[in-house]
Design an enzyme around this catalytic site. Structure first.
Site, short mmCIF file in Angstrom:
data_model
loop_
_atom_site.label_atom_id
_atom_site.label_comp_id
_atom_site.label_asym_id
_atom_site.label_seq_id
_atom_site.Cartn_x
_atom_site.Cartn_y
_atom_site.Cartn_z
CD GLU A 184 -2.88 -0.82 2.32
OE1 GLU A 184 -4.14 -0.54 2.25
OE2 GLU A 184 -2.75 -1.44 3.29
CG HIS A 230 -8.89 5.51 1.74
ND1 HIS A 230 -9.02 5.34 0.46
CD2 HIS A 230 -8.48 4.38 2.37
CE1 HIS A 230 -8.60 4.12 -0.06
NE2 HIS A 230 -8.09 3.58 1.20
NE ARG A 277 -4.54 5.10 3.03
CZ ARG A 277 -4.99 4.39 3.69
NH1 ARG A 277 -5.45 4.56 4.98
NH2 ARG A 277 -4.94 3.13 3.48
CG HIS A 317 -9.81 5.72 5.87
ND1 HIS A 317 -10.85 4.66 5.61
CD2 HIS A 317 -8.91 5.04 5.96
CE1 HIS A 317 -10.27 3.59 5.55
NE2 HIS A 317 -9.13 3.76 5.91
NE ARG A 344 -4.66 4.87 9.58
CZ ARG A 344 -5.04 3.89 8.61
NH1 ARG A 344 -4.40 2.69 8.92
NH2 ARG A 344 -6.01 4.01 7.67
#
Ligand code: SIN
Length: 552
Positions: A112, A240, A286, A347, A382
């Site tokens: 990811e 997100h 992200r 998110h 994060r």
């Protein structure tokens, strides 16, 4: 009055890990707002990040985490969680969690955004469901564990609320239990616990568009704040980048692992754009991907961008992402044949109740773990799939500390104090539920418009004024009418929204997930530190002829 050794509020991975381990030491109550398995964990698609192969290392995982956190992670926490992760993951596997393997042998590891290695363990795209299934099966066989589904936290009972000599949130203060609403009967129960773990998840519902389940209303953060707990870094809300854009889809998450398997972000005209924002392109961290999409949507005026997986073999998409594939198909999009429309949505709440390496808050006997807490793992942003890992490792560590508190003999003297049972007194049922639904919508819309992916001082001050008005109105409503789940949730999203705004206004720089047009640069000299919010207003619980009052 229900008395237990361990009270656990929340039933995602953090709550259930704690429950399974704590039940070896004493009696356990799991208090959860909905069904036992309903939690953000249940919907986790991507998986759980953990070092599983020889070509990966704790050092690499820690470095990726620190890089994503933009200078605000606590390095000791990052290193411990990365290092202790694999053994906690192995315990999950021993418990029966079936992570996806390649042809029945080695685990299939995904990638990811922001990860330098493939290290995401997953159960296809239903990882959270598999974890909840396994843990609940184990919990059900524990004799000393009582489950209270459809029970919602109202407020903590702390020593400072019973004893005017103890200052809220001070080193003398401690958690003794909680007032809990039985949602089905609308009665309030008094729970007393020698230690309490708060694991009630995040606050995505503060925003109009969110990938979170309906339960994510910041209940734990708000109650902990009212009790005097320190709350850190609430300005860091993770959006997100890819949720399905469809009026009925409720921001259904399209896992980042879809991009990890080769999915490409495109504009309406088919052109790619992520290469203009980061060298990792579609797999950039992200915050960068979400901001890039927001920027491109504002520039073009389009309602969404597109995620293209048509070049990946159709069979692979269907097998690797059965849930995502079928859900999209249900909304009329065949991922194997056409790019799907996506937009960012709130998110993950990166900030929360500040805890140490053992999940201990500044209030004795009160622990927190999972999305509700701020341990320092995530910093200003994060890293994907580090959240299940945090809940797992931190709860594992918290149990050891909480169990040692059971042995201390000073709890009984607090129990014998008169903890009043809740009494609604003269409150009556509301005939104006429209107040709740109106204010609920207003908060979520104002947070989306003024406190979203890109912020400015003007928008934040506007939001601050509005939220104060709403809070005043909600307070009046709360004290005059019988409480319900809806009023409690409204009170909590309003307070959590205020904490996000306060954090965002305080941080006069841009860093990680907090980006403001008025302070667009990172200011390490002044702001390489956490924001900390604490409410030390004295709120005593007293019994009067009007019922039990928790003074505001
Ligand atoms: C995802 O599957 O993209 C979500 C994983 C995460 O938020 O950690």
């Amino acid at each position: 009055m229900i008395e237990k050794d361990f009270l656990i509020i929340g039933s995602g991975i953090a709550g259930l890990t704690f429950a399974l381990k704590a039940s070896q030491f004493g009696s356990v109550a799991i208090i959860t707002k909905d069904e036992l398995d309903e939690s953000a964990t249940l919907y986790a698609q991507g998986g759980i990040a953990s070092v599983m192969t020889d070509d990966d290392s704790f050092e690499l995982h820690a470095n990726d985490t620190l890089e994503a956190g933009r200078g605000l992670c606590r390095e000791d926490v990052v290193r411990i969680i990365c290092k202790e992760g694999p053994s906690c993951v192995r315990e999950l596997i021993e418990l029966g969690v079936q992570f996806t393997r390649i042809r029945g042998k080695d685990y299939h590891l995904s990638r990811e955004g922001g990860h330098s290695k493939d290290r995401i363990l997953h159960a296809n795209d239903l990882t959270g469901r598999e974890i909840e299934r396994t843990m609940i099966e184990a919990i059900n066989s524990r004799e000393n564990t009582e489950i209270f589904p459809h029970h919602m936290l109202i407020d903590f009972i702390t020593l400072s609320r019973l004893d005017a000599k103890v200052a809220p949130g001070s080193s003398q203060d401690e958690a003794l239990g909680a007032y809990i609403l039985d949602v089905k009967t609308n009665r309030v129960k008094t729970f007393v616990g020698k230690t309490t773990l708060l694991a009630s998840g995040g606050a995505g519902k503060v925003y109009l568009y969110t990938s979170n389940p309906d339960t994510a209303t910041g209940d734990g953060i708000a109650a902990a704040y009212r009790a005097g707990a320190r709350i850190s870094n609430m300005e860091f809300v993770q959006f997100h980048p890819t949720c399905l854009y469809h009026p009925q889809a409720k921001s259904f998450l399209i896992s980042e692992t879809v991009r990890g398997e080769g999915g490409i972000l495109r504009l309406k005209n088919g052109s790619t754009f992520m290469e203009n924002y980061h060298s990792l392109g579609c797999l950039a961290p992200r915050d960068i991907v979400a901001r890039a999409i927001d920027h491109e949507m504002k520039k073009s005026g389009d309602d969404c961008v597109y995620l293209d997986t048509t070049h990946i073999e159709g069979y692979h998409t269907r097998e690797r992402f059965p849930n995502i594939y079928q859900t999209c198909l249900g909304f009329g999009f065949d991922m194997a044949r056409e790019p799907i429309p996506v937009v960012p949505a709130a998110h993950y709440t990166c900030g929360g109740v500040a805890v140490d390496l053992n999940g201990q808050t500044n209030i004795r006997r009160l622990f927190a773990s999972g999305e509700v807490c701020y341990s320092g793992l995530h910093g200003a942003n994060r890293l994907a799939s580090n959240s299940l890992l945090e809940g797992l490792v931190l709860s594992h560590r918290a149990v050891a500390k909480a169990a040692s508190l059971l042995k201390s003999d000073d709890f009984s003297k607090h129990i014998t104090r008169d903890i009043p049972e809740w009494d609604s007194g003269s409150a009556v049922d509301s005939d104006e539920s429209v107040v709740v639904s109106h204010n609920w919508d207003e908060i979520r819309r104002l947070m989306w418009n003024y406190v979203g992916i890109v912020r400015s001082d003007k928008r934040l001050y506007r939001a601050e004024r509005r939220i104060q008005l709403l809070l005043d109105e909600i307070k009046e409503y709360y004290w005059n009418f019988t409480i319900t789940k809806n009023t409690l949730e409204l009170r909590n999203i309003a307070l959590t929204a205020q904490l996000i705004i306060m954090g965002a206004l305080e941080r006069k720089e841009s860093r990680g997930l907090h980006f403001t047009l008025d302070h667009p640069h990172t200011d390490d000299q002044n702001w390489k530190k956490d924001t900390v919010l604490q409410d030390t207003t004295r709120r005593l619980i007293t019994k009067t002829s009007h019922g039990t009052t928790l003074h505001e």
